[in-house]
Design an enzyme around this catalytic site. Structure first.
Site, PDB file in Angstrom:
ATOM      1  N   ARG A 142      -0.875  -4.590  10.924  1.00 39.51           N
ATOM      2  CA  ARG A 142       0.549  -4.352  10.736  1.00 39.51           C
ATOM      3  C   ARG A 142       1.243  -3.900  12.011  1.00 39.51           C
ATOM      4  O   ARG A 142       2.423  -3.596  11.994  1.00 39.51           O
ATOM      5  CB  ARG A 142       0.764  -3.331   9.620  1.00 39.51           C
ATOM      6  N   CYS A 182      -0.249   4.761   5.582  1.00 38.91           N
ATOM      7  CA  CYS A 182      -0.392   4.864   7.033  1.00 38.91           C
ATOM      8  C   CYS A 182       0.800   5.532   7.681  1.00 38.91           C
ATOM      9  O   CYS A 182       0.693   6.114   8.745  1.00 38.91           O
ATOM     10  CB  CYS A 182      -0.513   3.476   7.650  1.00 38.91           C
ATOM     11  N   CYS A 202       2.688  -0.585   4.568  1.00 36.04           N
ATOM     12  CA  CYS A 202       1.469   0.188   4.376  1.00 36.04           C
ATOM     13  C   CYS A 202       1.890   1.642   4.516  1.00 36.04           C
ATOM     14  O   CYS A 202       1.905   2.202   5.599  1.00 36.04           O
ATOM     15  CB  CYS A 202       0.446  -0.188   5.421  1.00 36.04           C
ATOM     16  N   CYS A 205      -5.825   5.132   5.279  1.00 34.39           N
ATOM     17  CA  CYS A 205      -5.558   3.889   4.571  1.00 34.39           C
ATOM     18  C   CYS A 205      -6.830   3.115   4.298  1.00 34.39           C
ATOM     19  O   CYS A 205      -7.595   2.822   5.207  1.00 34.39           O
ATOM     20  CB  CYS A 205      -4.613   3.024   5.372  1.00 34.39           C
ATOM     21  N   CYS A 220      -6.177  -0.745   5.627  1.00 38.88           N
ATOM     22  CA  CYS A 220      -6.390  -0.876   7.082  1.00 38.88           C
ATOM     23  C   CYS A 220      -7.662  -0.123   7.451  1.00 38.88           C
ATOM     24  O   CYS A 220      -7.688   0.598   8.443  1.00 38.88           O
ATOM     25  CB  CYS A 220      -5.242  -0.270   7.868  1.00 38.88           C
ATOM     26  N   SER A 275       3.300   1.011  10.348  1.00 39.85           N
ATOM     27  CA  SER A 275       4.324   0.971   9.307  1.00 39.85           C
ATOM     28  C   SER A 275       5.362   2.065   9.486  1.00 39.85           C
ATOM     29  O   SER A 275       6.456   1.997   8.938  1.00 39.85           O
ATOM     30  CB  SER A 275       3.695   1.063   7.915  1.00 39.85           C
ATOM     31  N   HIS A 280      -7.818   2.664  11.714  1.00 37.05           N
ATOM     32  CA  HIS A 280      -7.593   4.079  12.017  1.00 37.05           C
ATOM     33  C   HIS A 280      -8.873   4.726  12.522  1.00 37.05           C
ATOM     34  O   HIS A 280      -8.844   5.564  13.420  1.00 37.05           O
ATOM     35  CB  HIS A 280      -7.079   4.836  10.793  1.00 37.05           C
ATOM     36  N   GLU A 304       0.869  -1.162   0.000  1.00 35.99           N
ATOM     37  CA  GLU A 304       0.000   0.000   0.000  1.00 35.99           C
ATOM     38  C   GLU A 304       0.915   1.223   0.000  1.00 35.99           C
ATOM     39  O   GLU A 304       1.817   1.321   0.823  1.00 35.99           O
ATOM     40  CB  GLU A 304      -0.898   0.023   1.239  1.00 35.99           C
TER      41      GLU A 304
END
Lengths: 391, 647
Positions: free
Chosen positions: B523, B595, B592, B69, B72, B548, B76, B16
């Site tokens: 993650r 993020c 990711c 994101c 994800c 990340s 968040h 991502e």
């Protein structure tokens, strides 16, 4: 032109009655056999799509032929300031309805020749692939994410090139540009105040760069996957669809989600939900008091629904946040306040006599929509002015 | 820049976001080389989400942060509502906790399976080699490797099934339309699977796409759509339908009707069967052929978890308003593991989290300071793109949009490997015991007993990350049914705390003006800090420290590299122009990058010197969290429910 297609059961009805009634040409039938796709399921998919797009059923063979062309149309998909939600939506949710697999979009309908999140190649090999596929003309360029208007501020660089340069080069030989998602269509989240990176929409960037190509905006955060698929299929079969003044296909963005929402009944007759968990909410009462932006939001959520018809925001109890409209992150509602839980202006949020207000007929709603349309047009002008100013 | 990097991957694909990797491999004279020093990891895109949040209604923050994101998508949003709830002192009804657990759980299972098949597999699976496979032999392999997986209209895939797939792949080749498979490193000597194993895994790649579409329906029922389902501060926006039947204009109702609950149950069953029958055996198959990847790709060995999945089975207290307190534990424990003492889980102290911009493109101090002190604005000082200057990033300069988070001054790895090591170290919950048992059975048992004959320490590796990601998916997929049952039993209870919106307008009622929300994202450790203005009630400051970011961040002011950078040391490349080996290790972290990129607090107020209720949740019950199991014997029985034992 959208009459009849926004009924929730349209798709199901079409699926039920299309079996065996439609003649396919030999080439299409042969391709289906080669691809191992059930003819009945495939026809039902095409008929469902035709129905969603308000096409006559006589168009189904044309859609079917487009969807099974031996040389599949090349699609180049570039991502800029985005969150990958648009791709996730497309990948997770696309399917021939009732089909067994969903490799179809990727393996059958199109040739997805460049897509960074899914492609095998990386680095120089990926760049080489991009150069190769964009040298030939005739591909569809799908874009998600906004792009910083200034090329050298470093806010977007990929493969050692700015977003501006990457887009400009990829647009050169494209036959159609699809701006997927609200960031690409209207600037979206990165463009929300104070727009820290100077992000612009694809349409604005095209204007800045003097690129004149067919452009379709498929807004939504993310867009409904069937909308993306449907528009690609429609374009392959029939060319450009009818667009609204924001360059969105009218067939999917012609109505507000409020107009098609099953809770709309209680908007007029009550009871309205006053809390996410009260008796009215459990009954499916209108969420207007909780900030629903359905009356000013053009999208097909309430008809196509999400994730194969599983639900849509209001069905799961939350108001529409208006995600398919320009600058929805900064919309001003009641008393000039921003916010997804701030009721719309024009009386809906007043505490006194509110039920009477809501009893008014749809005329008011239409006026509101017109006002909204004008406001959007103004905003659009404003955006243009701002961008020119930036230049 | 001591040596000019000769290994450059930009764009890094199958992740991502937008990432550039640079490294230098000592040439071996045959086109290959060995990476002997840490590489360079750079994020090349920024949006400035935290700056956009300033001055907004805190109820809206989840929708903004969710768009950090789309992969994800839940975490968040959820971290944000937890941060605001924490700031204003609102507890959520227990149904909200159950549903949130299921939503994050579904996110894990969906994300991890898709990561393995769609983002990572092509580093290990040679699609062109698959064209050489015998369909009959592939069917035979499918029978032994995935005996319970029946994608062929309810039957095992047979010769004809694989023949059809081969025909399809050959068609793509003959038309010259390889699409996503074009220009991979096919034929690279590092690919080691048989043609049949390659074809089998390609078939699962395709089937997993269809599977993923089914499991995210859980998010659609609770949140109205996926990606980006709706959440709300104070609980969940969805509520039980008064009408159990079909919704309609006349009968009304909500998605939580009989049909909606059935969709959730089916999604959970679909998750479990695919994980048990396909993902788990496929990871074992792959690991058995790539065992040497347990010897490479290690980070420093420091691991961090914020903790997540409040465990309803461990509820000690129910508050009057129906919310739950979780003093006893989370399925994934908060805690810290240091390289110097890898079997001990130490308590996590949020005040030790700092951020560093010495090598990031932000104006401000280069010293290692408290996250929100000093640096404020975007300030790109890297090379110009588009050929305007020579484009090479320099590790002695600023080179990324990612800031470097540190814990007690050290870089930490977060994510599935950290989760599994933390559960393994704690060893007290039934799921911890399951982790120990599975690590033994699949990883440490000798090859002669169908294990891999590796050590627990070797989990810190490229292969170990793949294994741990699979193992936690297995544990969470099993747990889903438990959470669903808890929810189902309480489904007519409350979903939302009706005091929430009123409380937001009453600052005198707030226990503090800074809230801390945390989640263990797929993650890894994710924290949001929000500061509310006591006069306007609007957001005065917002800060995310993201999974990340921990893993992908650049060097700090001490020039200590981040985990991605460190993990590249020791890689031997067959061909520096085809750095497949580097892809394997970077992908093992599941980058990711959307993020990872964040702004810094504009007015330099420290956010973390605050009495934090949620942090109290984290640091409570030290007994449960600081277990020091020196013996890692597999417990015989762990009180795990039948459904939870590995297959």
């Amino acid at each position: 032109m959208t009459t009849g297609l926004h009924k929730p059961s349209a798709w199901a009805q079409e699926q039920a009655r299309t079996d065996g009634e439609i003649m396919l040409d030999d080439a299409t039938a042969k391709r289906l056999l080669e691809l191992g796709i059930s003819r009945r399921r495939f026809l039902s998919f095409c008929a469902g799509m035709a129905s969603l797009m308000a096409l006559p059923q006589a168009m189904v063979p044309q859609l079917a032929a487009a969807a099974t062309a031996r040389t599949r149309p090349s699609v180049v998909y570039l991502s800029f300031q985005e969150c990958t939600g648009c791709l996730e939506s497309m990948v997770n949710s696309f399917a021939f309805r009732g089909g067994t697999t969903l490799d179809n979009l990727i393996l059958n309908l199109i040739s997805l020749d460049y897509q960074e999140t899914l492609m095998a190649a990386a680095g120089e090999q990926a760049e080489e692939q991009l150069r190769t596929v964009t040298q030939k003309s005739g591909y569809v360029l799908v874009v998600d994410g906004s792009i910083p208007a200034q090329w050298d501020n470093g806010y977007f660089i990929s493969g050692e090139r700015s977003g501006v340069a990457r887009f400009r080069d990829a647009a050169k030989n494209a036959r159609l540009i699809l701006a997927v998602g609200t960031c690409a269509s209207f600037g979206g989240l990165p463009k929300a105040a104070p727009n820290p990176t100077g992000a612009v929409s694809i349409q604005t960037l095209m204007r800045n760069l003097g690129i004149s190509k067919p452009l379709i905006n498929l807004s939504g955060c993310p867009p409904i996957p069937e909308v993306t698929t449907g528009v690609i299929l429609y374009y392959l079969a029939r060319g450009m669809p009818d667009l609204d003044d924001l360059r969105r296909p009218s067939m999917f963005y012609g109505e507000t989600v409020h107009d098609e929402c099953y809770r709309e009944e209680s908007y007029e007759d009550g009871p309205l939900a006053r809390s996410f968990d009260d008796a009215a909410a459990r009954r499916g009462g209108c969420l207007i008091k909780l900030g629903c932006k359905g009356p000013v939001t053009h999208n097909a959520c309430a008809t196509i629904k999400w994730n194969q018809g599983t639900s849509f925001p209001m069905m799961s109890g939350h108001g529409c946040i208006g995600c398919s409209e320009p600058d929805f992150w900064d919309r001003l509602d009641l008393n000039g306040q921003k916010g997804f839980y701030v009721p719309l202006a024009n009386g809906e949020g007043e505490d006194e006599g509110e039920d009477e207000d809501e009893d008014e007929d749809e005329g008011e709603s239409d006026e509101r929509q017109e006002a909204k349309g004008e406001r959007e047009a103004d905003d659009h002008e404003q955006e243009r002015d701002d961008d020119e100013h930036d230049d | 820049m001591a040596t000019t990097p000769n290994v450059i991957i930009d764009p890094m694909t199958r992740i991502e976001g937008h990432l550039r990797i640079q490294a230098y491999a000592e040439p071996d004279g045959q086109g290959g080389g060995v990476i002997t020093k840490p590489g360079l990891s750079s994020s090349t895109m920024v949006r400035g989400v935290e700056a956009i949040l300033l001055g907004r209604d805190p109820r809206d923050a989840w929708a903004f942060t969710q768009r950090i994101c789309g992969v994800c998508t839940v975490v968040h949003g959820l971290t944000s509502v937890r941060a605001v709830e924490n700031a204003i002192g609102i507890k959520v009804p227990k149904n909200a906790d159950y549903i949130r657990n299921m939503m994050i759980g579904a996110q894990y299972v969906h994300d991890h399976v898709m990561h393995f098949y769609h983002l990572h597999a092509l580093d290990w699976v040679d699609v062109v080699s698959a064209l050489e496979a015998s369909p009959a032999a592939t069917a035979s392999l499918a029978r032994t490797n995935n005996p319970g997986h029946k994608p062929n209209q309810g039957r095992l895939p047979d010769t004809a099934y694989f023949q059809t797939l081969l025909t399809k792949l050959n068609g793509m080749v003959s038309r010259g339309q390889l699409g996503l498979f074009a220009n991979g490193y096919w034929g690279h000597p590092a690919y080691q699977l048989s043609p049949e194993a390659n074809l089998l895994l390609v078939s699962h790649y395709l089937e997993a796409l269809g599977w993923a579409r089914e499991v995210v329906k859980l998010h659609a029922v609770f949140g109205g759509k996926d990606p980006h389902p709706n959440l709300v501060v104070g609980g969940m926006p969805c509520t039980l339908s008064s009408n159990p039947g079909r919704i309609s204009e006349d009968a009304g109702g909500t998605s939580l009707n009989t049909a909606g609950l059935a969709v959730i149950k089916t999604a959970i069953a679909t998750m479990k069967s695919f994980v048990d029958q396909v993902y788990l055996p496929d990871v074992c198959l792959l690991a058995s052929q790539y065992r040497e990847w347990a010897l490479i790709g290690a980070t420093e060995g420091n691991f961090l978890c914020f903790g997540d999945f409040p465990d309803p089975a461990l509820v000690r207290t129910e508050f009057k308003d129906g919310a739950i307190d979780y003093p006893a534990g989370y399925l994934i424990p908060p805690g810290v593991i240091w390289a110097s003492d890898p079997t001990r889980l130490r308590p996590f102290d949020p005040s030790l989290v700092t951020e560093n911009v010495a090598h990031a493109w932000y104006r401000g101090s280069t010293a290692g300071e408290h996250p929100s002190v000093g640096s404020t604005t975007l300030h790109y000082t890297g090379p110009k793109p588009d050929g305007a200057s020579r484009y090479m990033l320099d590790e002695s300069q600023r080179y990324s949009w990612i800031k470097s988070p540190r814990y007690d001054g050290e870089p930490m790895e977060v994510g599935p490997l950290a989760h599994i090591l933390a559960m393994h170290a704690r060893g007290t919950l039934p799921t911890d015991k399951l982790v120990r048992r599975a690590v033994q059975q699949y990883w440490t048992d000798p090859v002669t007993q169908d294990g891999l004959g590796l050590t627990v320490g070797q989990l810190n590796s490229t292969l170990g990350r793949i294994f741990c990601r699979m193992l936690e998916t297995k544990i969470i997929a099993d747990q889903m049914a438990v959470w669903y049952q808890h929810y189902y039993n309480h489904r007519s209870g409350a979903y939302w705390n009706p005091e929430t919106f009123t409380r937001l307008t009453q600052p005198q009622q707030w226990p503090q003006s800074v809230g801390f929300g945390f989640t263990e994202a797929p993650r890894g450790a994710l924290g949001h800090w929000v500061r509310l203005d006591r006069t306007s009630g609007l957001i005065a400051n917002y800060q995310c420290v993201v999974a990340s970011q921990w893993n992908a961040g650049p060097r700090d002011d001490q020039d200590t590299p981040g985990p991605y950078e460190r993990a590249l040391v020791g890689h031997r490349l067959v061909d520096v122009k085809q750095p497949l080996e580097v892809l394997r290790t970077i992908h093992s972290f599941d980058p990711c990058i959307g993020c990872a990129v964040h702004l810094i607090d504009p007015d330099g107020q420290p956010l973390m010197e605050v009495d934090i209720n949620h942090a109290a949740r984290v640091s409570l019950a030290p007994d449960a969290r600081c277990a020091t199991p020196s013996d890692v014997h597999p417990p015989g029985v762990g009180g795990v429910s039948d459904g939870a034992s590995p297959t």
